[in-house]
Design an enzyme around this catalytic site. Structure first.
Site, short mmCIF file in Angstrom:
data_model
loop_
_atom_site.label_atom_id
_atom_site.label_comp_id
_atom_site.label_asym_id
_atom_site.label_seq_id
_atom_site.Cartn_x
_atom_site.Cartn_y
_atom_site.Cartn_z
N GLU A 69 0.79 -1.24 0.00
CA GLU A 69 0.00 0.00 0.00
C GLU A 69 0.82 1.29 0.00
OE1 GLU A 69 -2.69 -0.57 3.32
OE2 GLU A 69 -3.75 -2.21 2.32
N GLU A 77 -5.86 -11.03 -1.36
CA GLU A 77 -6.71 -10.82 -0.17
C GLU A 77 -8.19 -10.80 -0.56
OE1 GLU A 77 -5.43 -7.49 2.25
OE2 GLU A 77 -3.33 -7.76 1.71
C1 HXH Z 1 -5.58 -4.89 3.94
N1 HXH Z 1 -5.74 -3.49 3.82
C2 HXH Z 1 -4.21 -5.28 4.49
O1 HXH Z 1 -3.31 -5.51 3.44
C3 HXH Z 1 -4.24 -6.51 5.37
O2 HXH Z 1 -2.99 -6.70 5.93
C4 HXH Z 1 -5.27 -6.38 6.46
O3 HXH Z 1 -5.27 -7.53 7.29
C5 HXH Z 1 -6.59 -6.14 5.86
C6 HXH Z 1 -6.69 -5.46 4.72
C7 HXH Z 1 -6.98 -3.05 3.26
C8 HXH Z 1 -7.33 -1.64 3.56
C9 HXH Z 1 -6.68 -0.65 2.91
C10 HXH Z 1 -6.95 0.65 3.17
C11 HXH Z 1 -7.91 0.99 4.06
C12 HXH Z 1 -8.59 0.01 4.73
C13 HXH Z 1 -8.29 -1.32 4.46
O4 HXH Z 1 -8.11 2.31 4.12
C14 HXH Z 1 -8.78 2.94 5.04
C15 HXH Z 1 -8.37 2.97 6.35
C16 HXH Z 1 -9.11 3.66 7.26
C17 HXH Z 1 -10.21 4.31 6.82
C18 HXH Z 1 -10.60 4.26 5.51
C19 HXH Z 1 -9.88 3.56 4.61
#
Ligand code: HXH
Length: 354
Positions: free
Chosen positions: A151, A258
């Site tokens: 990310e 994922e």
């Molecule tokens: C994934 N991110 C990760 O790679 C993984 O390690 C984890 O266990 C679950 C999901 C997904 C994700 C990316 C961005 C995100 C939220 C989830 O962005 C936000 C964060 C907070 C608020 C809004 C969006």
């Protein structure tokens, strides 16, 4: 005569059904790609373990290999959970993906501070190298693929890299350095850049720009991970086809890292629960929509089988998923192929019917 034919047909289809009940996702997809699942060490001690062995031939640690749990203090590694997942994979002849070495979330603060002050560039680079060498080194020969950087691309249209401590202190080259260190620690491991929202054309273009830049500079990167956290309203067939087509042109491995299909419309930020979130049932309508999306996704995954080398689900069954707490804390979701009793859902039968 007709009657005999009918009976023969019934017997044959009965046998076929019984055989299908013996098979798992990994068997249906053996000529396509490995089928993985993200796990906690706890799940491996429950009845979910049998489901995992039957259905999947690859695993990812949902949390246990992230820097916060595995490297909580500078001179302290916590191997227990990660080791138990690695041992389960080995015992059961499953592949193992590593997730994840460099990320802005679930990373302990100590990385970025030095005696209460911001850490220097040199020292942070050294810490990143030690972290990568130690973790990748420990699982050398056991983990075949690593999500090296997770990310790093910004969601903002006018910004390329996400503003993180890594970027702020190390500059853009932190990404290339992470891949180099991982490659030094295990030259045989496949190294991935992993990100989400890859179906958005703007974000996708930035991911591709990053990966092409790394390749041009001979950085050891072998694939792109598409998280694939999707929902009832996305992706469309057109979006997903374009996404897979664009990434396949890179000539690298594509892995779906994922996958889950939330039964709620996609929201892009966390929020507090509202009254209507309380009636969080898995209605027939939701089930039908979810089944259609899963069917469409796997049709396209099969179409791109020459590029896609693995498809991993993010959690095992609807018994528990990270989506039960994201983006709305405590709102039950039903994003996977197995229900809370570990029975295959209608989406499962569409995914294996081809
Ligand atoms: C994934 N991110 C990760 O790679 C993984 O390690 C984890 O266990 C679950 C999901 C997904 C994700 C990316 C961005 C995100 C939220 C989830 O962005 C936000 C964060 C907070 C608020 C809004 C969006």
């Amino acid at each position: 005569m007709k009657g005999i034919l009918l009976v023969v047909c019934m017997v044959v289809s009965g046998i076929a059904q019984a055989q299908d009940a013996e098979k798992g996702l990994k068997d249906f997809y053996k000529d396509y790609f490995t089928i993985g699942v993200a796990v906690s060490p706890r799940a491996l001690k429950t009845d979910e373990a049998e489901l995992i062995k039957k259905q999947f031939n690859s695993m990812t640690a949902e949390n246990a290999m992230k820097s916060q749990p595995i490297h909580p203090r500078e001179n302290e590694f916590n191997w227990k959970d990660a080791d138990s997942i690695a041992a389960f994979a080995q015992r059961n002849n499953m592949k193992l993906r590593g997730h994840t070495l460099v990320w802005h979330n679930q990373v302990p603060d100590w990385f970025f501070t030095d005696n209460g002050k911001p850490v220097s560039k040199e020292k942070l680079l050294e810490r990143m190298r030690t972290h990568i060498q130690t973790v990748v080194g420990r699982y050398k020969g056991k983990i075949y693929a690593w999500d090296v950087v997770n990310e790093a691309i910004s969601d903002k249209p006018d910004e390329f890299l996400r503003k993180t401590k890594w970027l702020e202190i190390l500059g853009e080259e932190y990404i290339a350095k992470a891949f180099q260190y991982a490659h030094e620690a295990d030259p045989n491991a496949l190294l991935f850049y992993n990100d989400y929202n890859e179906i958005d054309p703007g974000k996708r273009a930035k991911i591709i720009r990053l990966v092409e830049g790394l390749r041009k500079n001979n950085v050891p990167i072998h694939g792109v991970g598409l998280q694939a956290h999707w929902a009832l309203n996305e992706p469309s067939r057109e979006q997903l086809e374009q996404t897979l087509s664009d990434f396949s042109k890179l000539g690298l491995n594509i892995q779906i890292t994922e996958l889950d299909i939330s039964v709620y419309p996609k929201e892009h930020s966390a929020r507090d629960p509202k009254a209507e979130d309380a009636k969080a049932d898995f209605s027939d309508e939701k089930q039908q929509k979810q089944t259609a999306i899963y069917k469409m996704c796997f049709e396209l995954f099969r179409k791109y089988k020459s590029s896609i080398t693995s498809v991993t689900f993010w959690n095992i069954s609807d018994r528990s998923s990270w989506l039960d707490n994201f983006p709305v804390r405590g709102r039950k979701d039903y994003p996977l192929l197995f229900d809370a009793n570990l029975k295959p859902k209608s989406a499962y039968w569409e995914v294996v019917k081809f």
